[in-house]
Write a protein that holds these residues in place. Structure first.
Motif, PDB file in Angstrom:
ATOM      1  N   GLU A 155       0.822  -1.212   0.000  1.00  0.00           N
ATOM      2  CA  GLU A 155       0.000   0.000   0.000  1.00  0.00           C
ATOM      3  C   GLU A 155       0.854   1.260   0.000  1.00  0.00           C
ATOM      4  OE1 GLU A 155      -3.497   2.141   2.722  1.00  0.00           O
ATOM      5  OE2 GLU A 155      -2.422   0.356   3.458  1.00  0.00           O
ATOM      6  N   TYR A 156       1.906   1.280   0.806  1.00  0.00           N
ATOM      7  CA  TYR A 156       2.782   2.454   0.892  1.00  0.00           C
ATOM      8  C   TYR A 156       4.126   2.225   0.211  1.00  0.00           C
ATOM      9  CZ  TYR A 156      -0.601   3.748   4.477  1.00  0.00           C
ATOM     10  OH  TYR A 156      -1.759   4.047   5.149  1.00  0.00           O
ATOM     11  N   ARG A 157       4.348   1.032  -0.297  1.00  0.00           N
ATOM     12  CA  ARG A 157       5.642   0.729  -0.935  1.00  0.00           C
ATOM     13  C   ARG A 157       5.677   1.197  -2.378  1.00  0.00           C
ATOM     14  NH1 ARG A 157      10.007   0.786  -2.297  1.00  0.00           N
ATOM     15  NH2 ARG A 157      11.681  -0.715  -2.054  1.00  0.00           N
ATOM     16  N   PHE A 158       4.550   1.055  -3.097  1.00  0.00           N
ATOM     17  CA  PHE A 158       4.468   1.467  -4.498  1.00  0.00           C
ATOM     18  C   PHE A 158       3.248   2.355  -4.696  1.00  0.00           C
ATOM     19  CE2 PHE A 158       6.336  -2.958  -5.337  1.00  0.00           C
ATOM     20  CZ  PHE A 158       7.641  -2.473  -5.338  1.00  0.00           C
ATOM     21  N   ASN A 159       3.384   3.339  -5.569  1.00  0.00           N
ATOM     22  CA  ASN A 159       2.207   4.141  -5.899  1.00  0.00           C
ATOM     23  C   ASN A 159       1.396   3.454  -7.006  1.00  0.00           C
ATOM     24  OD1 ASN A 159       3.471   4.756  -8.354  1.00  0.00           O
ATOM     25  ND2 ASN A 159       4.217   6.738  -7.634  1.00  0.00           N
ATOM     26  N   LYS A 160       0.252   4.043  -7.342  1.00  0.00           N
ATOM     27  CA  LYS A 160      -0.651   3.404  -8.310  1.00  0.00           C
ATOM     28  C   LYS A 160      -0.023   3.284  -9.686  1.00  0.00           C
ATOM     29  CE  LYS A 160      -5.005   4.757  -6.075  1.00  0.00           C
ATOM     30  NZ  LYS A 160      -6.269   5.535  -6.218  1.00  0.00           N
ATOM     31  N   GLU A 161       0.764   4.291 -10.066  1.00  0.00           N
ATOM     32  CA  GLU A 161       1.393   4.246 -11.388  1.00  0.00           C
ATOM     33  C   GLU A 161       2.344   3.065 -11.488  1.00  0.00           C
ATOM     34  OE1 GLU A 161       4.438   4.560 -14.268  1.00  0.00           O
ATOM     35  OE2 GLU A 161       4.765   4.788 -12.117  1.00  0.00           O
ATOM     36  N   TYR A 162       3.107   2.830 -10.445  1.00  0.00           N
ATOM     37  CA  TYR A 162       4.063   1.717 -10.444  1.00  0.00           C
ATOM     38  C   TYR A 162       3.319   0.381 -10.548  1.00  0.00           C
ATOM     39  CZ  TYR A 162       8.110  -1.088  -8.982  1.00  0.00           C
ATOM     40  OH  TYR A 162       9.129  -2.002  -8.927  1.00  0.00           O
TER      41      TYR A 162
END
Length: 587
Positions: free
Chosen positions: A87-94
């Motif tokens: 949830e906090y490791r990658f953003n939605k784009e990634y």
């Protein structure tokens, strides 16, 4: 450089290395200015964003040019988001920048061929080589069990608990000699450390074939494992420097597949050697296996390791990676907040109290110690119980015992691949770790009961490798936790591993006494307890992992605020960033 020197691994110095050194001198007193390190990506460090830092935690506080940032309002966050591992490791784009079938070779934002080509090469140079190295070490290690049931017990007059005592002595050698690598690992290249240590491993594997007494064999096994002390932590340290967190589990699984391949081939080779070479030239079959291990298996991996291990991206010694690929690897690490190396002159003194406080005075260390300790001590797969059970059945010959002993490890391939590849495919390690713990608990419960049908007993033994299957996910977790400081990472890796392995040095003496063979009720009960704790502790690790990543959310491409608490997007979003396609980019 002389032509012949180009054929040997040497430190690769890129143009950006010189540029960044000069730039760091010029800007040493201007920490709030941009430090340009290469043509494709730059950093802006905001030293005056105290208000903004307060709501994103104690992250790296760096906004990078060319990287899409997600602006995320935490208001109304659902409770089940706790189970969203990244949830906090990658953003939605990634997360959306790959198709599901690309999970082994994602391109993410770059969408370029260079990153994919780099990963192909890394898999050949690192993942496949470490599979080979793991196989070599595993053959040597498992061969001790196969040798025990193939005549070594009688030849060396081993009685009572001599088998488990010898294993414990060997483990002590590994634990004691791991400790110096806390100092060595951040300072010296792995392409030198591992091959040199493996050379010592090879020499004492060879020595085992000529052991004529139990004491001599115990001395050789102690020294052999002393030279194998760097094997686990160094390989995982290196892999954590090259692979992204959602690429790690599948690559570490190859390491474990090598381990199980060693178990399979050790049993099959021992069976074949016992039939064809037992007594040849006056040498017993079990002695031939140690000799062949050293000369035909271990020695070639020593030579290959010197040329194949590439070091780390910031201090690369590879003969096979291009300058462009090394730069891509460094940029990947910057995006993933992986600090892979520090100049030796900038390392803290090994005796500095502040350094040790960073290691031992953090919740991360103790959470991971419990996790790894449970992982070590729930492993029924490595107890040798299956082979000893087969040996207790009169209808099986020595050859059949050796051949059948390969079955659990053979199935273990499927278990490890399912858990580790599934973890990277679905970006969710904890589900597979809990599933593996449940399956291992069922296996242990059946074997504790013991008086069950033959089919149930075979099922239990053939599922023992679920106790191993989640280990790639565990090691991926550890690497991601420790990615910010290479010196702390080296010390913590060794400390965690040494502590966990030290418990494995004495617990088997109590839980798996050879005199209880083949029932081992105490051993299976111990594994059940540790396995159950392991499954439950996964949620504790998940909690601390997500808390840690929330603190570093800005560095992960996520700008957090919570409107329900009266917070608004930070000022720099409006003054220094521009919106494109629902994401924010540094101007």
């Amino acid at each position: 450089m002389s032509y012949w020197k180009r054929l040997l691994p040497h430190l690769r110095t890129l143009p950006e290395d010189v540029t960044s050194e000069l730039a760091s001198e010029v800007t040493s007193e201007k920490e709030d200015h941009a430090l340009l390190t290469n043509k494709e990506e730059s950093f802006v460090t905001y030293s005056n964003l105290k208000d903004e830092v307060s709501f994103v935690g104690s992250g790296l506080n760096q906004i990078r040019k060319g990287i899409p940032y997600e602006l995320r309002d935490e208001a109304g966050r659902k409770w089940w988001k706790f189970f969203d591992e990244y949830e906090y490791r990658f953003n939605k784009e990634y997360k959306k920048s790959r198709f599901w079938y690309e999970f082994l070779y994602p391109n993410h934002t770059t969408r370029g061929a260079a990153e994919r080509k780099l990963l192909y090469k890394l898999d050949a140079l690192i993942a496949l080589y470490f599979l080979m190295l793991s196989w070599s070490h595993s053959v040597d290690s498992y061969n001790f069990t196969n040798a025990y049931v193939s005549g070594m017990k009688e030849d060396l007059n081993m009685k009572g608990n001599d088998y488990v005592h010898t294993t414990t002595i060997a483990n002590v050698g590994a634990i004691v000699f791991q400790l110096p690598f806390m100092f060595l690992l951040p300072r010296y290249s792995s392409h030198l450390i591992l091959p040199l240590m493996d050379l010592g491993w090879t020499c004492f594997t060879f020595a085992c074939y000529r052991a004529n007494s139990l004491g001599e064999m115990q001395a050789y096994r102690f020294l052999l494992n002393a030279f194998g002390a760097a094997y686990y932590p160094v390989t995982q340290y290196v892999m954590g420097c090259w692979y992204a967190p959602d690429e790690m589990s599948s690559r570490v699984s190859l390491f474990f597949c090598g381990n199980m391949l060693g178990s399979v081939t050790s049993g099959l080779l021992q069976g074949r050697i016992y039939d064809s070479l037992d007594g040849r030239y006056g040498i017993a079959g079990w002695r031939w296996m140690f000799l062949i291990d050293a000369v035909a298996i271990s020695l070639p991996t020593v030579i290959l390791g010197f040329f194949l291990i590439p070091g780390i991206p910031s201090k690369c010694y590879s003969l096979f990676l291009t300058d462009e690929e090394i730069m891509v690897a460094r940029m990947r690490n910057k995006r993933n907040q992986v600090n892979d190396g520090v100049e030796t002159s900038k390392l803290q003194l090994f005796t500095d109290r502040k350094l040790w406080k960073k290691v031992f005075c953090t919740s991360t260390f103790w959470v991971l110690v419990v996790f790894d300790t449970c992982s070590w001590n729930n492993m029924t797969a490595y107890s040798g119980s299956f082979a000893l059970w087969l040996k207790s059945i009169p209808t099986y010959s020595v050859t059949q015992v050796n051949n059948l002993s390969a079955l659990p490890a053979s199935l273990g391939f499927a278990y490890v691949i399912m858990c580790s590849f599934g973890a990277d495919l679905f970006r969710c390690k904890w589900v597979f770790m809990v599933f593996a713990a449940v399956m291992n608990s069922i296996s242990c419960a059946i074997l504790i009961k013991w008086d069950v049908s033959s089919g149930a007993k075979w099922f239990a033994f053939l599922t023992t490798y679920f106790s191993v299957s989640a280990s790639p996910c565990l090691w991926s977790f550890i690497n991601d936790f420790l990615r910010f400081d290479p010196q702390v990472k080296a010390i913590t890796w060794i400390a965690i591993y040494s502590f966990s392995q030290s418990t494995y040095a004495w617990i088997p003496n109590l839980a798996w006494p050879t005199t209880e063979s083949p029932k081992f009720k105490t051993g299976y009960t111990t594994s059940l307890v540790f396995g159950a704790i392991y499954g439950l502790w996964t949620f504790v690790v998940l909690f601390f992992y997500k808390r840690n990543e929330k603190r570093h959310a800005l560095g992960n491409g996520i700008i957090l605020y919570n409107s329900s608490k009266g917070e608004t997007p930070p000022e720099f979003v409006h003054t220094d960033m521009e919106q494109r396609n629902n994401y924010f980019y540094l101007k």
